[in-house]
Design a protein around this motif. Structure first.
Motif, mmCIF file in Angstrom:
data_model
loop_
_atom_site.group_PDB
_atom_site.id
_atom_site.type_symbol
_atom_site.label_atom_id
_atom_site.label_comp_id
_atom_site.label_asym_id
_atom_site.label_seq_id
_atom_site.Cartn_x
_atom_site.Cartn_y
_atom_site.Cartn_z
ATOM 1 N N GLN A 29 0.830 -1.205 0.000
ATOM 2 C CA GLN A 29 0.000 0.000 0.000
ATOM 3 C C GLN A 29 0.868 1.260 0.000
ATOM 4 O O GLN A 29 0.584 2.225 -0.718
ATOM 5 N N LEU A 30 1.925 1.254 0.812
ATOM 6 C CA LEU A 30 2.834 2.404 0.834
ATOM 7 C C LEU A 30 3.562 2.556 -0.495
ATOM 8 O O LEU A 30 3.780 3.680 -0.973
ATOM 9 N N LEU A 31 3.939 1.439 -1.088
ATOM 10 C CA LEU A 31 4.601 1.495 -2.394
ATOM 11 C C LEU A 31 3.676 2.066 -3.464
ATOM 12 O O LEU A 31 4.110 2.863 -4.302
ATOM 13 N N LEU A 32 2.428 1.650 -3.449
ATOM 14 C CA LEU A 32 1.475 2.159 -4.430
ATOM 15 C C LEU A 32 1.296 3.672 -4.278
ATOM 16 O O LEU A 32 1.311 4.408 -5.272
ATOM 17 N N ALA A 33 1.169 4.142 -3.047
ATOM 18 C CA ALA A 33 1.053 5.586 -2.813
ATOM 19 C C ALA A 33 2.318 6.309 -3.278
ATOM 20 O O ALA A 33 2.244 7.384 -3.883
ATOM 21 N N SER A 34 3.483 5.709 -3.031
ATOM 22 C CA SER A 34 4.741 6.317 -3.465
ATOM 23 C C SER A 34 4.870 6.324 -4.976
ATOM 24 O O SER A 34 5.405 7.266 -5.561
ATOM 25 N N ALA A 35 4.398 5.261 -5.628
ATOM 26 C CA ALA A 35 4.441 5.210 -7.085
ATOM 27 C C ALA A 35 3.555 6.290 -7.693
ATOM 28 O O ALA A 35 3.933 6.958 -8.664
ATOM 29 N N VAL A 36 2.374 6.496 -7.107
ATOM 30 C CA VAL A 36 1.474 7.551 -7.588
ATOM 31 C C VAL A 36 2.116 8.923 -7.379
ATOM 32 O O VAL A 36 2.123 9.762 -8.289
ATOM 33 N N LEU A 37 2.679 9.166 -6.187
ATOM 34 C CA LEU A 37 3.360 10.433 -5.908
ATOM 35 C C LEU A 37 4.505 10.656 -6.897
ATOM 36 O O LEU A 37 4.647 11.743 -7.463
ATOM 37 N N SER A 38 5.298 9.630 -7.133
ATOM 38 C CA SER A 38 6.434 9.753 -8.054
ATOM 39 C C SER A 38 5.953 9.997 -9.479
ATOM 40 O O SER A 38 6.552 10.787 -10.215
ATOM 41 N N GLY A 39 4.890 9.318 -9.873
ATOM 42 C CA GLY A 39 4.342 9.518 -11.221
ATOM 43 C C GLY A 39 3.836 10.939 -11.427
ATOM 44 O O GLY A 39 4.097 11.563 -12.461
ATOM 45 N N ILE A 40 3.134 11.462 -10.431
ATOM 46 C CA ILE A 40 2.628 12.843 -10.526
ATOM 47 C C ILE A 40 3.803 13.828 -10.535
ATOM 48 O O ILE A 40 3.826 14.776 -11.326
ATOM 49 N N GLY A 41 4.771 13.611 -9.652
ATOM 50 C CA GLY A 41 5.945 14.487 -9.613
ATOM 51 C C GLY A 41 6.714 14.461 -10.918
ATOM 52 O O GLY A 41 7.142 15.506 -11.436
ATOM 53 N N LEU A 42 6.887 13.265 -11.481
ATOM 54 C CA LEU A 42 7.583 13.143 -12.763
ATOM 55 C C LEU A 42 6.812 13.846 -13.868
ATOM 56 O O LEU A 42 7.394 14.568 -14.681
ATOM 57 N N ARG A 71 4.750 -7.862 -3.894
ATOM 58 C CA ARG A 71 4.738 -7.517 -5.324
ATOM 59 C C ARG A 71 6.034 -6.792 -5.693
ATOM 60 O O ARG A 71 6.113 -5.572 -5.601
ATOM 61 N N MET A 72 7.008 -7.554 -6.140
ATOM 62 C CA MET A 72 8.312 -6.970 -6.455
ATOM 63 C C MET A 72 8.227 -6.003 -7.636
ATOM 64 O O MET A 72 9.003 -5.054 -7.713
ATOM 65 N N TRP A 73 7.297 -6.214 -8.543
ATOM 66 C CA TRP A 73 7.154 -5.289 -9.660
ATOM 67 C C TRP A 73 6.807 -3.895 -9.168
ATOM 68 O O TRP A 73 7.220 -2.893 -9.760
ATOM 69 N N LEU A 74 6.065 -3.812 -8.056
ATOM 70 C CA LEU A 74 5.693 -2.516 -7.498
ATOM 71 C C LEU A 74 6.912 -1.802 -6.917
ATOM 72 O O LEU A 74 7.037 -0.579 -7.024
ATOM 73 N N LEU A 128 11.655 4.549 0.563
ATOM 74 C CA LEU A 128 10.575 3.634 0.889
ATOM 75 C C LEU A 128 10.666 2.352 0.065
ATOM 76 O O LEU A 128 10.426 1.265 0.571
ATOM 77 N N SER A 129 11.064 2.475 -1.201
ATOM 78 C CA SER A 129 11.169 1.272 -2.031
ATOM 79 C C SER A 129 12.278 0.360 -1.535
ATOM 80 O O SER A 129 12.165 -0.861 -1.611
ATOM 81 N N TRP A 130 13.346 0.927 -1.002
ATOM 82 C CA TRP A 130 14.413 0.098 -0.438
ATOM 83 C C TRP A 130 13.951 -0.566 0.847
ATOM 84 O O TRP A 130 14.265 -1.727 1.112
ATOM 85 N N TRP A 131 13.178 0.147 1.671
ATOM 86 C CA TRP A 131 12.641 -0.435 2.900
ATOM 87 C C TRP A 131 11.658 -1.569 2.578
ATOM 88 O O TRP A 131 11.679 -2.624 3.206
ATOM 89 N N ALA A 132 10.795 -1.345 1.595
ATOM 90 C CA ALA A 132 9.743 -2.311 1.276
ATOM 91 C C ALA A 132 10.250 -3.482 0.444
ATOM 92 O O ALA A 132 9.515 -4.440 0.235
#
Length: 144
Positions: free
Chosen positions: A54-67, A113-116, A103-107
């Motif tokens: 769940q934290l990874l998904l939120a981080s992926a969304v944040l990173s996608g918006i920032g990018l 889900r390693m793809w996440l 966060l991705s290194w922690w998770a």
């Protein structure tokens, strides 16, 4: 009996007398409490997202918006020659992509889900590079 290490996700073979007792994973050396039932008896991790996922998904969304916002600013600079973002804002936000990276290194060991993990990390690194490009455009004097 078999148990899954909650730290490195490896399947660990345990003696029957270890049920419910503290054990050490032979792979990562982390300690955890052995389950009361065998992994083969149906106590495998339940399907669905773990907290790390769940934290990874939120981080992926944040990173996608920032990018995306960073790429829009770079495209605006390319089309008009003016960078619509002040240097102070770029500098203050430059470390923001580091949060999803950390966060991705922690998770990495906690996620199902390693793809996440990979997607989150790639988006965050691209965002960080984009922010560095914005800072370079601003500091080279071509940012208007």
């Amino acid at each position: 009996m078999q148990a899954r290490c909650p730290h490195c996700r490896q399947i660990v073979q345990l003696d029957e007398d270890r049920r419910g007792r503290p054990v050490r994973c032979p792979s990562c050396q982390a300690g955890f409490r052995a389950p009361l039932q065998d992994l083969e008896e149906g106590l495998a991790p339940a399907p669905g997202a773990t907290r790390a996922d769940q934290l990874l998904l939120a981080s992926a969304v944040l990173s996608g918006i920032g990018l995306l916002l960073t790429l829009v600013a770079i495209a605006m600079h390319h089309s008009s020659g003016v960078l619509p973002v002040p240097s102070e804002l770029i500098i203050s936000l430059l470390l923001l992509p580091v949060l999803p990276i950390a966060l991705s290194w922690w998770a990495n060991r906690k996620s199902e889900r390693m793809w996440l993990v990979v997607v989150t990390r790639m988006l965050a690194y691209l965002w960080l590079v984009g922010m560095a490009v914005l800072l370079l455009l601003r500091n080279t004097g071509s940012g208007g």
